[in-house]
Structure formats: structure tokens, C-alpha cells
Design a protein around this motif. Structure first.
Motif, mmCIF file in Angstrom:
data_model
loop_
_atom_site.group_PDB
_atom_site.id
_atom_site.type_symbol
_atom_site.label_atom_id
_atom_site.label_comp_id
_atom_site.label_asym_id
_atom_site.label_seq_id
_atom_site.Cartn_x
_atom_site.Cartn_y
_atom_site.Cartn_z
ATOM 1 N N SER A 111 1.134 -1.369 -0.433
ATOM 2 C CA SER A 111 0.234 -0.021 0.264
ATOM 3 C C SER A 111 0.540 1.594 0.075
ATOM 4 C CB SER A 111 -0.839 0.349 1.121
ATOM 5 O OG SER A 111 -1.180 1.115 1.465
ATOM 6 N N SER A 112 0.324 2.570 -0.657
ATOM 7 C CA SER A 112 1.728 3.274 -1.113
ATOM 8 C C SER A 112 1.064 4.397 -0.021
ATOM 9 C CB SER A 112 1.292 3.774 -2.542
ATOM 10 O OG SER A 112 -0.128 4.472 -2.873
ATOM 11 N N LEU A 113 0.014 4.463 0.509
ATOM 12 C CA LEU A 113 -1.077 5.116 1.492
ATOM 13 C C LEU A 113 -0.044 4.531 2.678
ATOM 14 C CD1 LEU A 113 -3.434 7.190 1.856
ATOM 15 C CD2 LEU A 113 -4.527 5.734 2.343
ATOM 16 N N MET A 116 2.760 6.886 2.924
ATOM 17 C CA MET A 116 3.259 7.851 2.481
ATOM 18 C C MET A 116 3.236 7.959 4.854
ATOM 19 S SD MET A 116 0.509 8.727 0.365
ATOM 20 C CE MET A 116 0.421 7.625 -1.377
ATOM 21 N N TYR A 151 -7.708 14.430 -1.384
ATOM 22 C CA TYR A 151 -8.412 12.551 -1.230
ATOM 23 C C TYR A 151 -8.536 12.195 0.201
ATOM 24 C CZ TYR A 151 -7.515 7.440 -1.112
ATOM 25 O OH TYR A 151 -6.985 6.255 -0.299
ATOM 26 N N HIS A 154 -5.971 11.489 3.072
ATOM 27 C CA HIS A 154 -4.832 12.278 2.870
ATOM 28 C C HIS A 154 -5.207 13.037 4.019
ATOM 29 C CE1 HIS A 154 -2.980 12.786 -1.168
ATOM 30 N NE2 HIS A 154 -2.622 10.994 -0.653
ATOM 31 N N SER A 266 1.771 3.064 -6.588
ATOM 32 C CA SER A 266 1.732 1.230 -6.506
ATOM 33 C C SER A 266 0.779 0.737 -7.335
ATOM 34 C CB SER A 266 0.582 1.253 -4.611
ATOM 35 O OG SER A 266 -0.906 1.352 -4.839
ATOM 36 N N PHE A 361 -12.648 9.143 -11.267
ATOM 37 C CA PHE A 361 -13.663 9.948 -10.516
ATOM 38 C C PHE A 361 -13.925 11.375 -10.968
ATOM 39 C CE2 PHE A 361 -10.891 8.084 -6.517
ATOM 40 C CZ PHE A 361 -11.727 7.779 -6.448
#
Ligand SMILES: Cc1ncc(COP(=O)(O)O)c(C=O)c1O
Length: 440
Positions: A111-113, A116, A151, A154, A266, A361
Motif C-alpha cells: 500500500s502506497s498509502l 505515506m 483525497y 490524506h 503502487s 472519479f
């Protein structure tokens, strides 16, 4: 610079519409709402996730033949511990997407999240290269610039750490860089900025070359400022031609701000979300900083999955070919959004929407003060949309105008009904609100 996606000045007012016309719109919407309620719908449009037929495109990943033999291009036995930076095969695959040399790429986890989050947690506890103190110990606190709409995850992360959020408007060519430049030049607490530079979530915006350059070169009062460059939609066009994005890392190197860029991506929305691989590309100092800390929490990443993903995707052209198959599945759904909204809003002008060239989106702008009501009405008819306000820091859309539409997941027949539901609910709440204002 471009226009704001939802300018305050240009809000939808229904100006020039007569009371009779608004009453007609309201009555028609109420009739259709009753019919939709009778269908007993149960459709979830709240998150932009790939549909099942998109997941199937990567089902070869379930075949263990992809990890035989389990040895990487740099001769790492992927079954064993170690290899904290990720195997060469995976770093080589993702380096062009990040725009950073493969030696400065870390591939870690799914997960790139999460990457972060770890960068923020590390900065919070220890500070970053070039800084003098942990972000948590800053004399003035810590602040992030948040481009809106943006987002939700974030913003939730900042809220979790107690990082103050300052909003900057998204314009047609990226964030309002004049505002960003002024803020970072005068406020030493601004340590970071969230950017989704390509096919942005939720507006679909692609940052122009000028915006990228400005973000790389602008002087910042905080020496430890970082751009959190979340390139989640790097290879996700909807149009025939993929838009280009300037290379942030090279722009930072050229400007002498090399440590400013933390670039993430990702394979979540290429292969199987939740079982993909995530990556960071950054300066040598940033990479060392992250790896030193990573060694404390893990003996190394899942390299078998890295090998599997790298062998499945093969090369940048392999990625492109797979993303073309995704595009062919997604495009009709986005075309349907335009078609349904055009049909419902073209005459009255009571809503506006974006037509993204990529990403997941569409942003829908409604009459001020009606977004939350519209989502609640749709929910009462069995269609769940993202909570109004969720694309803003603290979930606060000051004018209550923005809705995020995520057309990827539902089957096309369900999508048609869900879009019609949100359209008639938008018209009903718009007409109610404008009639209420007219009565005052
Ligand atoms: C902008 C953005 N960043 C990150 C993610 C999640 O990425 P990952 O699955 O790599 O954690 C998403 C998913 O919707 C997203 O829209």
C-alpha cells in the motif's frame, strides 16, 4: 493560471429560473424518486475501486508459476529474509513511473498509502533530512497544504497526527500555485503538501509543467518541507491518449531542492488492490532515512509478491497494455456519467461535472447548501455515495457543493440507476433550496 474547479464566485445560483420552472423540476423529481424507491435499490458508489472484471485481468497472478524460480534479477532468494529496499525486478519496473533512478526506489508492502503514513510518522518522531527537529517538536506546530477538493484519506492522516491543514483551491492546471508560493514563503510551520498530480482524486486534474516546476522551485521558509507526490493514477488514462506529467524529481534536482520530493505509487489499481506492491522514489538522503527506520520494524518485505508482480507486468509496455484493457472496461462507465448528467442537467444548468481524461472519479458541483441533502436523499433510495464534505479537510465543504462520483465498481445497469438516482436527488434538493430562497 486556470480556473478553479468550483470557484466561489461562479457558484450555481439558478439565476433567471422562474418559480414555475423550479416547481416543475421538483415535482418531476419527486415522481421519479418514488419510482426509484419502489425498485428497492441497494448500490454502493461510495469508493472508487476496480470492478470484478478488472480484477480478472490480473488473475494470472494467482498462478505460482510466476515465482519459479524464486530468484530476482539481482540474485536475491526471494523466499528468504532481507532485501529491505525491494528486489531489482520490481524497482526497475516502477522507476519510470516514479521518474527516479532505480537505485533510489524502495518497493515495500502492498500500500502506497501505508508508505505515506510511515513517512509522516517518521518525520513526526525523528524529523527529515535537512530538518533540525522532529515535526512534532516544531516551534510553530506542523501544517500541510491540502488541495481541495482532494483525497479524504490524506486529510484523515493529517487529522490523526494533529497536523494543521490549510486549503488551497484546485484550478484547471493543478493547485493554485500563487497561493501555495505565498504560504510556504511566509509560514515556517508548513512542512508538507499533498499532491495527486495526475488524474487527481477527485477532480481528474493533471498538473501542468509550469505548476510542477513552480512546486519544485518555490522558496520555502521551512528547510524540511516535503511534497507528498501521490502518483496513484500514473498510468490510468480514460482518453485514447495518456496525458504527460512533468518529472518532479528532475525538476527538484535542477532547482537544488532534491530532498523536497517524496514520490509514491503502487500497482493497486493495475493488478489486485490489497495484493499489489507499493513504492517510494526520492533523493539518496531520503531513501537512506526511510531504510534506516524500516530496518527497525521489519526484516524485509514480501519479495515473492514483488517477483510475481514484476514478472506479470514485465515492463513499462506490459503495464501499458494491461492499463489499456482497464481503460476499455472503465471508459463506457465514465461515458455513461456524462450521458446521464447531460440528460438531467443540460437544460436547467443546476449542476456541473468534470469530464476526466483519466483516474477513477468525477466531481459533481451542485447548488450551494444541497450536497449533504442530496447524498442523504440518494441513500434513502438505496444508493450510497461518498459522504458530502469528505473531499475536504475536517470533512468540511464550506459551501456544501461538492459530490464525488466513483463509477468504476458497479455493473453498468446498476450504474445507470445509481447515476439517475443522484441526478434526480440533485434536482430535487436544488429546486427545494432555490424555492426556499425565493420565498425569503
Ligand atoms: C490518490 C490515492 N492515493 C492512494 C490510494 C491508495 O493506494 P494504495 O492502494 O497503494 O494504498 C488511492 C486509492 O483510492 C488514491 O485514490
Amino acid at each position: 493560471m486556470g480556473h478553479c474547479v468550483t470557484t466561489k464566485a461562479g457558484r450555481i445560483t439558478g439565476e433567471g429560473m422562474t418559480r414555475e420552472h423550479l416547481e416543475q423540476i421538483r415535482d418531476d423529481a419527486e415522481i421519479r424518486m418514488r419510482e426509484l424507491r419502489d425498485l428497492g435499490l441497494c448500490i454502493d458508489m461510495s469508493r472508487g475501486i476496480p470492478a470484478r472484471e478488472q480484477l480478472r485481468l490480473s488473475d494470472a497472478l494467482l498462478d505460482d508459476a510466476l515465482i519459479d524460480p524464486p530468484i530476482s534479477a539481482d540474485d536475491v532468494d526471494c523466499r528468504n529474509y532481507g532485501g529491505q529496499q525491494g528486489i531489482l525486478d520490481a524497482r526497475r519496473l516502477l522507476s519510470p513511473l516514479l521518474g527516479v533512478p532505480e537505485a533510489q526506489v524502495i518497493v515495500h508492502g502492498n500500500s502506497s498509502l501505508a508508505l505515506m503514513y510511515e513517512c509522516i510518522a517518521l518525520a513526526w518522531r525523528k524529523g527529515v533530512p535537512g530538518g533540525t527537529a522532529p515535526w512534532s517538536a516544531g516551534e510553530h506546530g506542523a501544517t500541510f497544504i491540502c488541495v481541495v477538493p482532494g483525497y479524504d484519506r490524506h486529510f484523515a492522516m493529517c487529522e490523526d497526527f494533529g497536523i494543521r491543514m490549510i486549503r488551497v483551491d484546485m484550478l484547471n492546471d493543478g493547485p493554485d500555485v500563487d497561493a501555495v508560493r505565498r504560504l510556504v514563503a511566509t509560514d515556517p510551520s508548513i512542512k508538507g503538501m499533498w499532491c495527486v498530480p495526475k488524474y487527481s482524486n477527485p477532480t481528474g486534474t493533471v498538473y501542468s509543467d509550469e505548476v510542477v516546476k513552480e512546486l519544485a522551485t518555490m522558496p520555502t521558509l521551512a528547510p524540511d518541507f516535503r511534497l507528498f507526490w501521490d502518483n496513484a493514477y500514473a498510468v490510468h488514462p480514460l482518453a485514447d491518449v495518456d496525458e504527460s506529467l512533468a518529472n518532479l524529481y528532475e525538476a527538484c534536482v535542477g532547482a537544488g531542492t532534491t530532498d523536497r520530493a517524496l514520490i509514491f505509487t503502487s500497482t493497486s489499481k493495475m493488478t489486485h488492490p490489497g495484493s499489489g506492491v507499493a513504492a517510494i522514489g526520492a533523493s539518496e538522503a531520503n531513501i537512506r532515512w526511510w531504510l534506516d527506520a524500516a530496518g527497525l520494524r521489519s526484516v524485509g518485505p514480501d519479495k515473492l509478491n514483488q517477483l510475481r508482480q514484476a514478472r506479470f507486468l514485465r515492463s513499462p509496455s506490459g503495464v501499458k497494455a494491461l492499463m489499456e484493457q482497464h481503460r476499455l472496461l472503465l471508459k463506457p462507465k465514465f461515458d455513461l456519467v456524462s450521458h446521464v448528467f447531460e440528460r438531467h442537467f443540460a437544460t436547467s444548468g443546476l449542476a456541473r461535472w468534470t469530464s476526466p481524461k483519466g483516474g477513477y472519479f468525477v466531481s459533481l458541483e451542485v447548488v450551494p447548501g444541497t450536497a449533504a441533502k442530496t447524498v442523504a436523499l440518494a441513500q434513502s433510495l438505496g444508493v450510497k455515495f461518498a459522504t458530502a464534505g469528505s473531499c475536504f479537510p475536517y470533512r468540511d465543504d464550506p459551501d456544501d457543493v461538492h459530490l464525488r462520483i466513483a463509477p468504476s465498481y458497479p455493473a453498468i445497469e446498476d450504474l445507470a440507476l445509481a447515476l439517475e438516482t443522484i441526478a434526480v436527488c440533485t434536482l430535487k434538493s436544488a429546486a427545494d433550496e432555490l424555492l426556499r430562497q425565493a420565498r425569503r
